[in-house]
Motif scaffolding. Structure first.
Motif, short mmCIF file in Angstrom:
data_model
loop_
_atom_site.label_atom_id
_atom_site.label_comp_id
_atom_site.label_asym_id
_atom_site.label_seq_id
_atom_site.Cartn_x
_atom_site.Cartn_y
_atom_site.Cartn_z
N ASN A 166 -14.41 103.86 13.29
CA ASN A 166 -15.27 105.03 13.03
C ASN A 166 -14.59 106.01 12.08
O ASN A 166 -14.72 107.22 12.22
CB ASN A 166 -15.62 105.74 14.34
N TRP A 167 -13.89 105.48 11.09
CA TRP A 167 -13.13 106.30 10.15
C TRP A 167 -13.78 106.29 8.77
O TRP A 167 -14.45 105.33 8.38
CB TRP A 167 -11.72 105.75 9.99
N VAL A 168 -13.57 107.38 8.07
CA VAL A 168 -13.82 107.44 6.64
C VAL A 168 -12.65 108.18 6.00
O VAL A 168 -12.02 109.02 6.63
CB VAL A 168 -15.15 108.16 6.29
N ILE A 169 -12.37 107.85 4.76
CA ILE A 169 -11.34 108.54 4.00
C ILE A 169 -12.03 109.35 2.92
O ILE A 169 -12.81 108.80 2.13
CB ILE A 169 -10.34 107.53 3.40
N VAL A 170 -11.76 110.65 2.91
CA VAL A 170 -12.40 111.57 1.97
C VAL A 170 -11.39 111.90 0.87
O VAL A 170 -10.23 112.21 1.15
CB VAL A 170 -12.87 112.85 2.69
N GLU A 171 -11.84 111.83 -0.35
CA GLU A 171 -10.95 112.02 -1.50
C GLU A 171 -10.34 113.42 -1.50
O GLU A 171 -11.05 114.43 -1.48
CB GLU A 171 -11.74 111.80 -2.79
N GLY A 172 -9.00 113.48 -1.46
CA GLY A 172 -8.28 114.74 -1.55
C GLY A 172 -8.27 115.56 -0.28
O GLY A 172 -7.78 116.69 -0.30
N MET A 173 -8.78 115.05 0.83
CA MET A 173 -8.86 115.81 2.07
C MET A 173 -7.99 115.17 3.16
O MET A 173 -7.79 113.97 3.18
CB MET A 173 -10.32 115.89 2.57
N ASN A 174 -7.54 116.05 4.08
CA ASN A 174 -6.72 115.62 5.21
C ASN A 174 -5.51 114.81 4.75
O ASN A 174 -5.21 113.73 5.25
CB ASN A 174 -7.57 114.78 6.18
N CYS A 175 -4.80 115.36 3.78
CA CYS A 175 -3.68 114.64 3.16
C CYS A 175 -2.39 114.87 3.95
O CYS A 175 -2.22 115.88 4.62
CB CYS A 175 -3.49 115.08 1.71
N HIS A 176 -1.50 113.91 3.82
CA HIS A 176 -0.16 114.03 4.38
C HIS A 176 0.81 113.36 3.41
O HIS A 176 0.42 112.54 2.58
CB HIS A 176 -0.07 113.40 5.77
#
Length: 257
Positions: free
Chosen positions: A122-132
């Motif tokens: 149930n994941w999505v990766i958003v460009e430039g967000m929630n970075c580490h």
């Protein structure tokens, strides 16, 4: 403010590879099954044995795709990691190319484009967000290199779909148009939220319509045609039938003592 936490009975340990994952990989289901399965023991194919197979049934899905060597390293045979409980979603509604708003973390309130969908968690990766940042290649004489990467976000409570009419986050639901087309409709404005074109993108092409067959490609008509029809006859009998050979020899008698 009262927060209700769902019990574990509403969650399942999912072991099914998502349909969007298979569609993006553009790989046959047989190859994905062969690349992911870990069979420890299987009974011989003989009428004296019962059909029994001992294999791994639960995998820990991550951002690495199930057919890669990185996924195999994270699920080595004999390793048993803590199970991850995933909330089952009846109908998936987020696709690659959607504009979403982040609801948690340091990027709360910001908007970005979905670049990757990991349906198994149930994941999505958003460009430039929630970075580490993670350090790679550190040695006693070398400080290493910092690599910035996006961490996945849960679609259930960490992101919200953005209405393209006013660029504000909104709840939505699936409805049918008069033509019978299934669309996403904003519950706040009543406008249709169209599906992004990039959802058709795979590792082989950006869009099916834009894909051009090359000289060495197998045509789609040939690939989809049925070239084998099973028959109740041996290989030799089938060759004889195709070549018009008839068997007129009389076998000799055999006696058993």
């Amino acid at each position: 403010m009262r927060i209700t936490i769902p019990s574990f009975k509403h969650f399942n340990v999912l072991n099914k590879i998502g349909d969007l994952t298979k569609r993006y990989s553009n790989l046959p289901d047989s190859y994905i099954k062969r690349a992911t399965e870990q069979v420890y023991w299987r009974t011989p194919r003989d009428h004296r044995y019962l059909n029994r197979t001992v294999q791994r049934l639960r995998f820990r899905f991550t951002t690495n795709r199930p057919w890669t060597s990185q996924f195999y390293q994270q699920n080595l045979p004999g390793t048993h990691r803590k199970p991850v409980f995933v909330e089952p979603i009846e109908e998936w509604s987020y696709f690659k190319g959607d504009r979403v708003e982040v609801l948690v973390g340091r990027d709360k309130g910001k908007q970005g484009i979905v670049t990757q969908v990991i349906q198994e968690r149930n994941w999505v990766i958003v460009e430039g967000m929630n970075c580490h940042h993670r350090r790679v290649g550190q040695d006693k004489d070398f400080p290493g290199i910092l690599i910035k990467s996006e961490a996945p976000l849960l679609v259930t409570n960490q992101i919200a779909l953005v209405d393209p009419s006013d660029l504000q986050s909104t709840p939505f639901e699936w409805r049918y148009t008069e033509e019978g087309e299934k669309v996403r409709v904003s519950s706040r404005t009543g406008r249709i939220i169209p599906l992004p074109k990039s959802m058709e993108e795979t590792v082989d092409y950006k869009s099916k319509k834009a894909y051009v067959e090359r000289e060495k490609d197998t045509p789609a008509a040939v690939a989809s045609a049925v070239t084998f029809e099973p028959k109740i006859m041996t290989f030799e009998m089938e060759i004889m039938k195709e070549m018009g050979i008839t068997e007129d020899r009389i076998p000799g008698k055999t006696f058993w003592y």
